[in-house]
Motif scaffolding. Structure first.
Motif, mmCIF file in Angstrom:
data_model
loop_
_atom_site.group_PDB
_atom_site.id
_atom_site.type_symbol
_atom_site.label_atom_id
_atom_site.label_comp_id
_atom_site.label_asym_id
_atom_site.label_seq_id
_atom_site.Cartn_x
_atom_site.Cartn_y
_atom_site.Cartn_z
ATOM 1 N N UNK A 220 1.373 2.419 -13.445
ATOM 2 C CA UNK A 220 1.985 3.997 -13.174
ATOM 3 C C UNK A 220 2.663 3.679 -11.782
ATOM 4 N N UNK A 221 2.202 3.056 -10.733
ATOM 5 C CA UNK A 221 2.605 3.032 -9.538
ATOM 6 C C UNK A 221 3.813 2.320 -9.448
ATOM 7 N N UNK A 222 4.046 1.168 -10.455
ATOM 8 C CA UNK A 222 5.144 0.493 -10.524
ATOM 9 C C UNK A 222 6.248 1.186 -11.155
ATOM 10 N N UNK B 159 0.728 -1.197 -0.063
ATOM 11 C CA UNK B 159 -0.016 0.149 -0.109
ATOM 12 C C UNK B 159 0.951 1.503 -0.025
ATOM 13 N N UNK B 160 2.270 1.335 0.174
ATOM 14 C CA UNK B 160 2.935 2.436 0.083
ATOM 15 C C UNK B 160 2.978 2.732 -1.224
ATOM 16 N N UNK B 161 2.660 1.943 -2.475
ATOM 17 C CA UNK B 161 2.659 2.335 -3.819
ATOM 18 C C UNK B 161 1.068 2.229 -4.403
ATOM 19 N N UNK B 162 0.401 1.551 -3.646
ATOM 20 C CA UNK B 162 -0.897 1.500 -4.256
ATOM 21 C C UNK B 162 -2.217 2.056 -3.358
ATOM 22 N N UNK B 163 -3.210 2.615 -3.796
ATOM 23 C CA UNK B 163 -3.997 3.338 -2.766
ATOM 24 C C UNK B 163 -4.939 2.301 -2.318
ATOM 25 N N UNK B 164 -5.504 2.455 -0.925
ATOM 26 C CA UNK B 164 -6.243 1.556 -0.276
ATOM 27 C C UNK B 164 -7.608 1.892 -0.297
ATOM 28 N N UNK B 165 -7.967 2.934 -1.374
ATOM 29 C CA UNK B 165 -9.348 3.154 -1.476
ATOM 30 C C UNK B 165 -9.702 3.020 -3.214
ATOM 31 N N UNK B 166 -10.838 2.930 -3.409
ATOM 32 C CA UNK B 166 -11.167 3.011 -4.974
ATOM 33 C C UNK B 166 -10.717 1.611 -5.621
ATOM 34 N N UNK B 167 -11.088 1.545 -6.992
ATOM 35 C CA UNK B 167 -10.852 0.353 -7.718
ATOM 36 C C UNK B 167 -9.195 0.402 -8.164
ATOM 37 N N UNK B 168 -8.610 -0.541 -8.303
ATOM 38 C CA UNK B 168 -7.419 -0.682 -8.950
ATOM 39 C C UNK B 168 -7.888 -0.969 -10.575
ATOM 40 N N UNK B 169 -6.743 -0.757 -11.212
ATOM 41 C CA UNK B 169 -6.747 -0.816 -12.974
ATOM 42 C C UNK B 169 -5.453 -1.196 -13.319
ATOM 43 N N UNK B 170 -5.199 -1.961 -14.279
ATOM 44 C CA UNK B 170 -4.068 -2.258 -14.825
ATOM 45 C C UNK B 170 -3.047 -0.835 -14.952
#
Lengths: 191, 593
Positions: free
Chosen positions: B314-316, B298-309
């Motif tokens: 972008x995060x990676x 979660x330091x790179x991805x949000x813990x709210x809302x939908x993910x998408x490819x």
């Protein structure tokens, strides 16, 4: 490996977007592709936007099409075409039904419907096709067949044989409307 | 034979193939279509219950009696069902029981975003997470086997993108529907404290066995690839990860409670760096970290809302991780044109043209009342121009909240009403109404009775006179219920008569005791509801005052300074005719009347 072909269908509740999606999915299935279809329709009945996403190819993982990754957009309403334009890849195709359905903030006068939707899409790199599908559908005998006119237009540009589209129509459209819909499809296909 | 099915249709098919014979639930997006599809199969029983708690209780009884059972609800529905659920984990099952929790990351049509995997964790029940329709179908069958083998209810946790996405499913023949024999076993099924304490120990033993199962089951698998990067993912996130990092090694978790600790350790040891890609809460991440394993999540991805490819890519990339070519920045000419434009008018959902309850909100706004709202189409009464709802918390909360306002501030109570739909009232409004009577409130409750559960697509409920499987049913008498809980002031009005609603609301709000106004008119979209002639504008009489515009009807617009009514959209309800002071609006054919 063949890259998935990404198609977005955008419109307003009641325009037949979901049925159009199901016709396309059936044709793509019969053509032997792997398919993922995603629908967001919870609020659609109440005048909200309807967006469906179809991805077809050799192997498809995610059901979602990212911004800038759609090969084609089929827009049932012209402001929705502009709203989803950012999902189209550079040089992608967009087919637009030349029809305006003003949303509530426009109806109440809180904001204005953009008069230049079509021009703004044409300024982009998109290959734009504009069609008065409603008028054609009325000529075919039912304004509700506008969705199938649009399906016909898109069908000609996809790597799926025409017979498969006709068959998909026969399977997905209720029998009593099939003649009008076949006519509407032909009209779209011949444009 | 392969068929293209939505996740929901696949779950229904899986239930049919796996010999489930009883299914219950309460409609709620994105779960609704599961029971609607299942109800069409032969030789099964399916029902809507008034709420999720009752649905699970019916499911529990059917399981104890020996049937295989499916219970469906949306994520917030599990909150309602949580009470029987926690104890059902103690009693376990006889026939296998699957509870589907359909979560809604991104809140496409929900009041909150909650990650129900935590229910499985805290409740000590297995949690299965399918990634597509085929897995959704298969996991029903496997889940039932787990349920029966380990004597536990099983949570099948799906999300909107699994429920409402379609992918191919291999169809199989339906299984046989057999009943397991019932044997009286009070220590297992009667949860008095002495028995509960014994079952509490059983829970721990069961979790230990499930843990062993999770290590070796076909749901949790390693796909070895490039060992520089290892990804742990479950549900739809697995497909996003496959797309963004096609070469990476992946540990795909189909069973996420309990987690396969040995397998996770083996995978983590086999890769140079470990990423956890999951939607919403750091459910896997926290547990894997607690094993002492280093990872990025979660330091790179949000813990709210939908993910998408795209979001993951972008995060990676920001982390310096190489992603699939198609996600690298590319020419953005089209996007720039789209972004350069001024923001477009939004397209918010609205109450339908011809909705019988539009006039109620018009009246409530006109009377400047504080309106305690509830869950359903009528929550749309909060949007401009009606703007007539002050609160909306959860199913059934409107009545309790109105009572609370009154208790906190009697002055406010004298100008407050609660609005609730027929289905929602039967779901969980009725207990709030009892509270009003019992605790000496004077709230005014409007039951907006449109004879259906409209928001989710017209499901039957105990007041509609029909069941999910299409059989006639006795319809609940809402007036009699209101009286039975002790409300003396009960009246029924037709919402198409604005003056009548206006008077009824004024009188009941002024009354110093509880009152219920049943506002009854069927939903405009019900199939048997005939459309009358549309309304027309007499331009010679219209002074463009805009009174009719205040209804927020999507059929009415102002074009070039004059009011226009769309003959396609207008359903001829005639509310606007009642508002027009100049007689400029008339039903078609009545011009000369």
């Amino acid at each position: 490996m063949l890259k998935p072909l990404n198609i977005l269908l955008v419109g307003v509740g009641g325009q037949g977007t979901i049925l159009a999606t199901r016709i396309m999915a059936k044709a793509a299935q019969d053509a032997g592709y792997d398919i993922k279809v995603s629908e967001i329709k919870g609020m659609s009945q109440r005048g909200g936007s309807v967006v469906t996403q179809i991805r077809l190819g050799e192997k498809v993982y995610s059901p979602l099409i990212s911004e800038g990754k759609a090969d084609a957009i089929l827009a049932f309403e012209k402001m929705e075409a502009l709203r989803w334009l950012s999902h189209l890849k550079d040089g992608g195709s967009i087919i637009i039904n030349d029809q305006a359905i003003p949303p509530m903030p426009v109806l109440t006068g809180a904001t204005v419907y953009p008069a230049d939707c079509l021009e703004r899409v044409q300024q982009s790199t998109a290959k734009t096709t504009i069609v008065d599908a409603l008028k054609i559908a009325v000529q075919c005998g039912n304004p509700k067949a506008a969705n199938v006119v649009l399906v016909g237009l898109l069908a000609k540009r996809l790597p799926i044989a025409k017979e498969l589209w006709i068959n998909a129509l026969r399977v997905r459209v209720p029998e009593k409307f099939i003649d009008i819909n076949l006519k509407a499809f032909e009209e779209g296909y011949s444009l | 034979m392969k068929e293209l099915l939505s996740g929901n249709a696949a779950i229904a098919r899986g239930a049919y193939e796996a010999g489930i014979s009883v299914a219950t639930g309460y409609p709620g997006t994105p779960s609704t279509e599961i029971l609607e599809n299942f109800a069409k199969y032969p030789d099964i029983y399916a029902q809507w219950s008034p709420n999720e708690k009752v649905a699970l209780e019916v499911g529990a009884g059917a399981s104890i009696a020996g049937a295989r059972v499916l219970v469906t609800m949306k994520h917030v529905g599990v909150n309602v069902a949580a009470d029987p659920l926690f104890t059902l984990a103690y009693t376990g099952v006889n026939g296998g029981l699957i509870l589907v929790s359909a979560d809604d990351p991104g809140m496409h049509s929900s009041q909150n975003e909650q990650d129900n995997r935590y229910y499985a964790l805290v409740n000590k029940m297995p949690c299965l997470e399918p990634a597509d329709s085929q897995e959704a179908k298969d996991m029903v069958g496997l889940g039932l086997e787990i349920s029966e083998q380990f004597d536990t209810p099983v949570m099948l946790r799906v999300t909107t993108r699994v429920s409402h996405s379609q992918s191919f499913v291999e169809m199989k023949e339906p299984g046989t529907r057999t009943l397991r024999p019932y044997a009286k076993d009070p220590v297992k099924y009667v949860m008095v404290p002495a028995h509960g304490r014994m079952r509490r120990v059983f829970l721990e033993e069961r979790m230990a066995k499930l843990q062993e199962y999770s290590e070796n089951c076909p749901l949790n698998t390693i796909e070895w690839g490039d060992k520089n990067i290892g990804v742990i993912a479950s549900g739809i996130s697995y497909h996003y990860a496959k797309e963004v990092l096609p070469q990476a090694s992946i540990l795909k978790l189909g069973m996420t409670n309990p987690l396969p600790e040995k397998l996770i350790r083996e995978f983590a040891a086999g890769v140079d760096s470990l990423l956890v890609i999951e939607e919403l809460e750091p459910f896997l991440e926290l547990q894997i970290r607690a094993m002492g394993i280093a990872l990025k999540g979660k330091e790179m991805l949000p813990s709210y809302g939908e993910l998408s490819s795209a979001l993951i890519a972008k995060a990676l990339m920001q982390e310096g991780i190489e992603v699939a070519e198609e996600f690298r920045p590319m020419g953005q000419a089209t996007q720039e044109v789209a972004a350069a434009a001024e923001p477009l008018p939004g397209r918010p959902p609205v109450m339908c043209a011809g909705c019988p309850h539009r006039g109620v909100f018009y009246t409530l706004k006109k009377q400047k009342l504080v309106v305690s709202g509830d869950i359903g189409c009528y929550t749309l009464g909060s949007l401009s121009p009606l703007s007539a709802i002050d609160t909306c918390i959860c199913m059934g909360a409107s009545i309790g909240a109105a009572l609370g306002m009154e208790k906190a501030n009697p002055e406010m109570g004298r100008k407050t009403v609660a609005v609730i739909g027929d289905s929602t009232f039967l779901h969980s409004g009725i207990t709030g109404l009892m509270d009003v009577v019992y605790n000496g409130g004077s709230s005014t409750v409007l039951i907006l009775d449109n004879r259906t559960t409209a928001m989710t697509g017209h499901q039957e409920n105990p007041a509609t006179g029909a069941t999910l499987m299409g059989n006639p049913a006795p319809a609940v008498d809402l007036e009699a219920i209101a009286r039975a809980v002790g409300v003396k002031r009960v009246r029924t009005v037709d919402p198409m008569q604005l003056s009548e609603i206006d008077r009824a609301v004024k009188e009941e709000v002024a009354a110093a005791e509880p009152s219920v106004i049943i506002v009854r008119r069927p939903c405009a979209l019900l199939k048997n509801n005939k459309t009358p002639e549309p309304i027309e504008v007499d331009e010679t009489l219209c002074i463009n005052c805009g009174m009719c515009m205040k209804l927020g009807c999507p059929a009415i617009s102002r074009q070039e300074g004059k009011v226009a009514i769309s003959t396609i959209q207008c359903r001829g309800c005639g509310l606007c005719v009642q508002l027009c002071q100049k007689g400029a609006l008339k039903k078609r054919g009545e011009q000369n009347a």
